[in-house]
Scaffold this active site. Structure first.
Site, short mmCIF file in Angstrom:
data_model
loop_
_atom_site.label_atom_id
_atom_site.label_comp_id
_atom_site.label_asym_id
_atom_site.label_seq_id
_atom_site.Cartn_x
_atom_site.Cartn_y
_atom_site.Cartn_z
N GLU A 65 19.89 -15.66 -39.85
CA GLU A 65 20.53 -16.53 -40.83
C GLU A 65 20.95 -15.77 -42.08
O GLU A 65 21.43 -16.35 -43.04
CB GLU A 65 19.58 -17.67 -41.22
CG GLU A 65 19.68 -18.89 -40.32
CD GLU A 65 19.28 -18.61 -38.88
OE1 GLU A 65 18.21 -18.02 -38.67
OE2 GLU A 65 20.04 -18.96 -37.97
N ASN A 73 20.87 -17.53 -32.01
CA ASN A 73 22.18 -18.13 -32.26
C ASN A 73 23.12 -17.13 -32.94
O ASN A 73 22.67 -16.22 -33.62
CB ASN A 73 22.02 -19.36 -33.15
CG ASN A 73 21.37 -19.01 -34.48
OD1 ASN A 73 20.23 -18.56 -34.50
ND2 ASN A 73 22.08 -19.18 -35.57
N ASP A 76 22.89 -24.02 -33.18
CA ASP A 76 21.67 -23.24 -33.42
C ASP A 76 20.78 -23.18 -32.19
O ASP A 76 19.57 -23.26 -32.28
CB ASP A 76 20.88 -23.80 -34.61
CG ASP A 76 19.76 -22.85 -35.04
OD1 ASP A 76 19.97 -21.63 -34.95
OD2 ASP A 76 18.69 -23.33 -35.45
#
Lengths: 597, 127
Positions: free
Chosen positions: A208, A292, A334
């Site tokens: 992220e 992801n 995700d």
């Protein structure tokens, strides 16, 4: 003197049992429709617990049976050992026979202390590294650690701040340390290493934060990096000849960089390997997934975004990638593919006798040929609204266009949510029952992708997320569910839980399945029919994975961590135990040890 | 004819350029200080750590904060935040603080004074 003699006897007994159970195997095989039975061996742990998932094949199954479905109702808490560390306690202890002495090793969340205990609970030594505080602030989802591996007299684990350490299991002295990641870029290490031969296999975390996923093999003796493969980018970086991949969709040159649109966003493409590895010595392959793709906004990265949300098979000695199968092309939900791929004996098309069972965040239970990456079966084990199944001929999910997330648009009722149908917590496979035990989550979400600038070292998210209840046919599903999964693609039984299951599962030859809940309970259930046999209260919730081993007295124990950090704590009124600092961290976690009277 | 087409093409290009400049200029002035602070909050990924309405997450809660934010943005934090010194200007930091002051309680519905839009890339955010 008498006690000393007794101890020596017990340690000899321990040594004998360890040797015996180390070679213990069960003959069992899974039969898939259309394929014939093959008799091959299935892995089980014994007196010790030397690798994160119990066995390198990831079965989380123990051959121990002193504690069984007939007596587990009398299980009681023998001991509680505080870790003096706040934050979510994921992972699990190791228990290793060190020259006849049983030792338990506990890796804490940041600052990643390693605590060595004897089996009476006495602290023998604590290795306290100088782990950077900076890493705390860039760890997306709490400052967790998923555990260590033991080999060659060393306990090996990753520090949140990007350093892998090997500590002498007898003395607590550092043997080697290798920096492999820089938290200033957003990279951290939270996953559990695995030892394959003389290599320590690790992966990075921080998808992220606009980083690029990789996996490395370190030399077990020296800690030096022997190979490093990226999970995105040109074939040379991935060490792949994609012509070897099973499906046409995964064949082609440099797909890891050409399937991200016209930019070089694959360099910030996430696809990290932040949880688990499995290893099969017979095939000499390690198996892992990739997370992801980053950024979450899928419109900023048009294309399949290979090799995110994929399963990899790699040679542990060289890093050469044997195959990759991408499960979710152009993921916009995700759907990390970081769940463990459990290696199980099965008759598979390649004739190699090994399948992978992967319960994915995306809600499907995949069975793959471990040698080729072919998807043999894919059935929903959770409520799935983003796809109408998986085309086994092409390997492609049958995605539902209405559920595709787009920039600036709110898409609702996406199931599973970014928490997955199953999260990081590992499942278990019992060759005795032939069932898999899956810590399930039933939550849906709405997603609104947002335009995002890449600023190095800051979150590269680009999404607003809302969570919602999971409603099927007008009935709201429980947030959590322990699922006993039949390899034929159906639920054998399940147990509803009020909170999502963030802890893993253990199954044993005693026909018992163990798991903990955020609701501060530790449960033992009948592995065959799911009947709850024991519910033990705890001072705090569980987001860790139970283990089992034999204590100094020759008696079987079961152990599990408590300690809930800020993220999982959101489901139960905050972190626990309470009393931590103001930065949303709870007080000290603990190791709980259970035994029979 | 060809010359006319050429002139039209130049006019069109100029129109686009002027429009772009105007949009940029308008963007800088489109909202009040708190609104532009909300834009900066989203644009610079602050929400990724501190929450969409500054209620906290992997980073601390900042709702209602002000002066401490100034120092953190300029210098960074040892606990895991980079410096934004070369990324944001003084006006944007002041706007950020103005925005954070509008958030009374992130766990309650927002007050009318609190900007809650998401489309930060639009001059006048439609949502």
């Amino acid at each position: 003197m008498l006690e000393n003699q007794k101890f020596k006897f017990i340690t000899r007994l321990w040594s004998f049992r360890s040797a015996m159970t180390a070679s213990f195997v069960l003959v069992f095989s899974i039969i898939f429709p259309g394929y014939s039975l093959a008799q091959v061996e299935s892995a089980a742990s014994g007196n010790e617990w030397t690798t994160a998932l119990g066995t390198t094949q990831g079965t989380r199954y123990s051959s121990l049976a002193q504690i069984n479905s007939g007596n587990v109702g009398t299980l009681y808490e023998e001991r509680v050992i505080k870790t003096s560390t706040a934050g979510g306690h994921e992972g699990q202890p190791l228990v290793v026979n060190i020259y006849g002495n049983m030792r338990m090793f506990v890796v804490t969340p940041w600052p990643n202390k390693l605590i060595a205990l004897d089996t009476a609970g006495k602290t023998l030594w604590t290795y306290t590294p100088d782990t950077s505080e900076y890493a705390r602030g860039v760890a997306c989802c709490d400052v967790v650690n998923r555990g260590a591996a033991y080999a060659d007299g060393k306990v090996i684990y990753s520090r949140l701040d990007g350093v892998v350490v090997a500590v002498n299991a007898s003395t607590g002295k550092l043997v080697w340390q290798t920096r492999v990641a820089d938290p200033k870029t957003g990279e951290t290490l939270t996953g559990a290493p695995i030892v394959a031969g003389n290599k320590v296999i690790i992966g990075n975390s921080g998808g992220e934060m606009g980083i690029r996923g990789w996996v490395q093999g370190l030399d077990l003796t020296t800690g030096k990096s022997v190979w490093k493969d990226f999970n995105t980018g040109p074939d040379a970086d991935v060490k792949i000849n994609a012509a070897n991949n099973f499906y046409a969709k995964d064949k082609g040159t440099n797909l890891g960089s050409t399937t991200w649109g016209p930019t070089t966003i694959w360099k910030q493409g996430g696809a990290t390997t932040w949880a688990w590895f499995t290893y099969d010595p017979d095939l000499n392959l390690i198996f892992h997934g990739s997370a992801n793709p980053g950024v979450w906004n899928p419109d900023m990265r048009p294309g399949d975004n290979k090799w995110s949300a994929s399963i990899f098979a790699r040679d542990p000695n060289t890093g050469v990638t044997k195959w990759i199968t991408q499960l979710v092309p152009h993921d916009g939900w995700d759907y990390d593919t970081m769940s463990e791929s459990i290696v199980v004996p099965a008759s598979v098309p390649s004739g190699k006798g090994k399948a992978l069972m992967h319960f994915s965040k995306n809600g499907y239970a995949y069975t793959l040929d471990a040698w080729t990456g072919q998807i043999i079966k894919a059935d929903p084990f959770a409520h799935v609204t983003w796809a109408n199944g998986v085309d086994l001929a092409t390997g492609e999910p049958k995605t539902i266009p209405e559920k595709a997330a787009h920039e600036g648009v709110v898409t609702s009722n996406i199931c599973p949510s970014p928490l997955g149908g199953k999260e990081f917590s590992p499942a278990s496979y019992s060759p005795a029952t032939g069932l898999f035990y899956v810590p399930g989550i039933n939550i849906c979400s709405s997603l609104q992708p947002l335009k995002t600038l890449f600023l190095a070292g800051t979150p590269f998210m680009g999404a607003d997320i809302g969570f919602s209840t999971d409603i099927v046919d007008g009935v709201t599903k429980s947030f959590g569910e322990l699922i006993a999964w039949n390899p034929n693609g159906s639920k054998a039984w399940s147990i509803k839980e009020n909170t999502p299951l963030f802890g893993g599962v253990l199954s044993t030859a005693g026909n018992v399945v163990f798991y903990g809940t955020l609701e501060r309970t530790f449960k033992a259930v009948d592995a065959t029919n799911g009947k709850v046999l024991a519910t033990l209260p705890l001072e705090c919730g569980v987001m860790s994975n139970p283990i089992t081993y034999v204590g100094y007295d020759g008696k079987q124990r079961v152990a599990v961590y408590t300690g809930v950090g800020w993220l999982a704590g959101g489901f139960v009124g905050g972190p626990c135990p309470a009393g931590g600092d103001e930065d949303h961290q709870g007080g000290s976690g603990a190791v709980h040890i259970f035994r029979l009277p | 004819m060809s010359k006319l087409q050429h002139q039209l093409k130049i006019a069109a290009i100029l129109s686009v350029l002027i429009s772009g400049v105007f949009t940029t200029f308008q963007s800088a002035l489109a909202l009040d200080s708190a609104g532009e602070g909300r834009r900066a909050w989203l644009k610079y990924n602050c929400y990724g750590c501190h929450g969409m309405r500054a209620g906290g997450g992997m980073g601390p809660r900042l709702a209602g904060e002000s002066e401490d934010v100034l120092e953190a943005v300029l210098k960074g934090e040892d606990g895991g935040m980079r410096s934004y010194k070369n990324i944001v200007n003084t006006t944007e930091i002041n706007n950020l603080m103005a925005y954070l002051r509008t958030i009374k309680d992130p766990n309650q519905p927002p007050a009318k004074s609190e900007p809650v839009f998401m489309h930060w890339w639009e001059a006048n955010p439609s949502k």
